[in-house]
Design an enzyme around this catalytic site. Structure first.
Site, PDB file in Angstrom:
ATOM      1  N   CYS A 104       0.279   3.981   2.609  1.00  0.00           N
ATOM      2  CA  CYS A 104       0.531   3.496   4.102  1.00  0.00           C
ATOM      3  C   CYS A 104       1.998   3.745   4.156  1.00  0.00           C
ATOM      4  CB  CYS A 104       0.284   1.937   4.109  1.00  0.00           C
ATOM      5  SG  CYS A 104      -1.376   1.242   4.156  1.00  0.00           S
ATOM      6  N   CYS A 118       0.828  -1.070  -0.096  1.00  0.00           N
ATOM      7  CA  CYS A 118       0.085   0.037   0.017  1.00  0.00           C
ATOM      8  C   CYS A 118       1.050   1.303  -0.139  1.00  0.00           C
ATOM      9  CB  CYS A 118      -0.916   0.053   1.136  1.00  0.00           C
ATOM     10  SG  CYS A 118      -1.895   1.641   1.429  1.00  0.00           S
TER      11      CYS A 118
END
Length: 134
Positions: free
Chosen positions: A64, A61
């Site tokens: 993230c 991600c």
């Protein structure tokens, strides 16, 4: 060659002799890549009034990867918040328990209870505003 080795050895020995080592107690306020046991002990069963931000993330991600360093910067010993990261690919049961359906998801816990959460990337100002609401 042996003269050079001797000089290098004596130089590194004298540098090592001059270097002093200090030890201090280190307080861990970042619990990175926590498992279910660590989560339970530090977040759910904690008796501390210090809120814990739980960053549910995945290695793949990209948002993230950008959010996690921002969270590390606003948590820790000098702040009023601790940080725990949980990899959802390794601990999907925890993600499911707290209804994590998108990444990144940050859930704020205090005294074992969910106090607030946000989903998706947030910038520094939004993170500080989020922390101010806790």
């Amino acid at each position: 060659m042996s003269v050079l080795r001797t000089r290098l050895a004596s130089t590194s020995l004298s540098l090592a002799a001059r270097r002093t080592l200090h030890t201090t107690a280190v307080r861990r306020d970042h619990f990175l890549d926590a498992d279910a046991e660590a989560f339970k002990a530090r977040v759910l069963d904690a008796k501390s009034d210090k809120p814990v931000l739980v960053d549910f993330y995945a290695d793949w991600c990209q948002p993230c990867r950008v959010l996690s360093p921002l969270l590390k910067g606003v948590t820790g010993p000098e702040s009023n918040f601790d940080l725990m990261t949980v990899n959802v690919d390794e601990h999907g049961d925890l993600a499911g328990q707290f209804k994590v359906t998108a990444l990144p998801t940050v859930v704020a816990f205090k005294n074992g209870e969910v106090k607030n959460k946000f989903v998706g990337f947030r910038g520094q100002a939004d993170i500080e505003k989020f922390l101010g609401m806790l």
